[in-house]
Design a protein around this motif. Structure first.
Motif, PDB file in Angstrom:
ATOM      1  N   ASP A  55       3.116   5.008 -34.007  1.00  0.00           N
ATOM      2  CA  ASP A  55       2.563   6.358 -34.166  1.00  0.00           C
ATOM      3  C   ASP A  55       1.362   6.555 -33.239  1.00  0.00           C
ATOM      4  N   ASP A  56       0.173   6.825 -33.803  1.00  0.00           N
ATOM      5  CA  ASP A  56      -1.023   7.057 -32.986  1.00  0.00           C
ATOM      6  C   ASP A  56      -1.806   5.777 -32.733  1.00  0.00           C
ATOM      7  N   TYR A  57      -1.257   4.649 -33.099  1.00  0.00           N
ATOM      8  CA  TYR A  57      -1.945   3.375 -32.972  1.00  0.00           C
ATOM      9  C   TYR A  57      -1.145   2.424 -32.098  1.00  0.00           C
ATOM     10  N   ILE A  58      -1.808   1.323 -31.738  1.00  0.00           N
ATOM     11  CA  ILE A  58      -1.085   0.195 -31.166  1.00  0.00           C
ATOM     12  C   ILE A  58      -1.395  -1.022 -32.030  1.00  0.00           C
ATOM     13  N   LEU A  59      -0.426  -1.913 -32.131  1.00  0.00           N
ATOM     14  CA  LEU A  59      -0.592  -3.144 -32.883  1.00  0.00           C
ATOM     15  C   LEU A  59      -0.605  -4.294 -31.881  1.00  0.00           C
ATOM     16  N   ILE A  60      -1.733  -4.980 -31.809  1.00  0.00           N
ATOM     17  CA  ILE A  60      -1.930  -6.044 -30.829  1.00  0.00           C
ATOM     18  C   ILE A  60      -1.665  -7.382 -31.499  1.00  0.00           C
ATOM     19  N   HIS A  61      -0.699  -8.119 -30.980  1.00  0.00           N
ATOM     20  CA  HIS A  61      -0.331  -9.420 -31.538  1.00  0.00           C
ATOM     21  C   HIS A  61      -0.915 -10.503 -30.641  1.00  0.00           C
ATOM     22  N   ALA A  62      -1.865 -11.259 -31.175  1.00  0.00           N
ATOM     23  CA  ALA A  62      -2.576 -12.256 -30.373  1.00  0.00           C
ATOM     24  C   ALA A  62      -2.900 -13.484 -31.204  1.00  0.00           C
ATOM     25  N   ALA A  63      -2.534 -14.651 -30.688  1.00  0.00           N
ATOM     26  CA  ALA A  63      -2.874 -15.934 -31.314  1.00  0.00           C
ATOM     27  C   ALA A  63      -2.544 -15.966 -32.811  1.00  0.00           C
ATOM     28  N   GLY A  64      -1.374 -15.450 -33.159  1.00  0.00           N
ATOM     29  CA  GLY A  64      -0.927 -15.492 -34.542  1.00  0.00           C
ATOM     30  C   GLY A  64      -1.512 -14.435 -35.450  1.00  0.00           C
ATOM     31  N   LYS A  65      -2.326 -13.531 -34.908  1.00  0.00           N
ATOM     32  CA  LYS A  65      -2.918 -12.453 -35.705  1.00  0.00           C
ATOM     33  C   LYS A  65      -2.517 -11.098 -35.131  1.00  0.00           C
ATOM     34  N   SER A  66      -2.656 -10.057 -35.949  1.00  0.00           N
ATOM     35  CA  SER A  66      -2.340  -8.700 -35.511  1.00  0.00           C
ATOM     36  C   SER A  66      -3.537  -7.795 -35.748  1.00  0.00           C
TER      37      SER A  66
END
Length: 248
Positions: free
Chosen positions: A168-179
């Motif tokens: 939607d209006d966001y982005i989900l950043i997946h990094a080093a096992g976390k979001s």
């Protein structure tokens, strides 16, 4: 009687904060409502106190002054202070935002306050536009992502990012096992990242090429990227061609 201007002082050097206090004593229409010595403290104080004016250092540990503005969304009522003219002087000369080059005199300080009062009184867009330009220029040279979530500030290195997903209006950043969730479009982030390292593999997915383990076909026209951490990311036909171009 006019309302007193509320000022927040942000500087990692105690002597610099003391100097600003001393100079402000000559201005009875100004009230100091807080001081911060780190960028993280400044993010919290600006959000809670909403000062009329911020005296903001540029070079600070943890977060720079421009990163503070990015996280808080502050775009007006800011006087920058810096000891590095090669970093900021020319940029500020092109705009209506004022700056104080350390060490600065009482006279130079007073001139900056006069300018700030005028901009605040006129409610012009020049200061807002100038700060937005500087923040944008800073963001164009991304070394890390700054994410504010539920009162916490997360600093995510680009190297740790596996992929980014649009929601939607966001982005989900997946990094080093976390979001981490951030209010930004995927296209805006893509424009700020190194195109030789991050590739748009799908309308809703941006992949760091170094996180890729293998490509697998799921149907005649569909493929997925299998990452080194075991996760899978959908890949469009155009995205597959972009990956091939980078790997060849």
């Amino acid at each position: 009687m006019n309302k007193r201007l509320q000022v927040l002082i942000v500087d990692d050097e105690e002597l610099a904060r003391r100097l600003s206090q001393e100079y402000l004593r000559a201005h009875p229409d100004i009230e100091i409502i807080g001081e911060c010595e780190t960028g993280l403290e400044a993010v919290d104080a600006i959000s809670k106190l909403n000062p009329d004016l911020v005296l903001l250092d540029i070079q600070m540990p943890q977060l720079s002054g421009l990163e503070v503005l990015e996280l808080t969304g502050r775009r007006s009522g800011v006087i920058f202070t810096t000891a590095y003219d090669q970093y900021a002087l020319k940029a500020f000369d092109l705009h209506a935002v004022d700056y104080l080059l350390k060490p600065f005199s009482q006279q130079r300080f007073d001139e900056a306050l006069i300018k700030a009062r005028k901009l605040l009184a006129e409610q012009t867009l020049s200061s807002t536009q100038a700060i937005q330009t500087l923040v944008t220029q800073q963001s164009e040279k991304l070394q890390r992502l700054l994410i504010r979530d539920r009162g916490q500030v997360h600093v995510v290195s680009l190297e740790s990012i596996d992929y980014v997903e649009a929601q939607d209006d966001y982005i989900l950043i997946h990094a080093a096992g976390k979001s981490y969730m951030k209010t930004q479009s995927l296209s805006d982030l893509e424009a700020q990242l190194d195109a030789s390292k991050f590739v748009r593999v799908h309308r809703s997915f941006l992949l760091q090429i170094s996180a890729l383990q293998a490509m697998e076909k799921t149907s005649k026209d569909s493929q997925v990227a299998v990452l080194k951490n075991g996760e899978q990311v959908p890949v469009s036909r155009a995205g597959y061609e972009r990956i091939r171009a980078l790997l060849n």
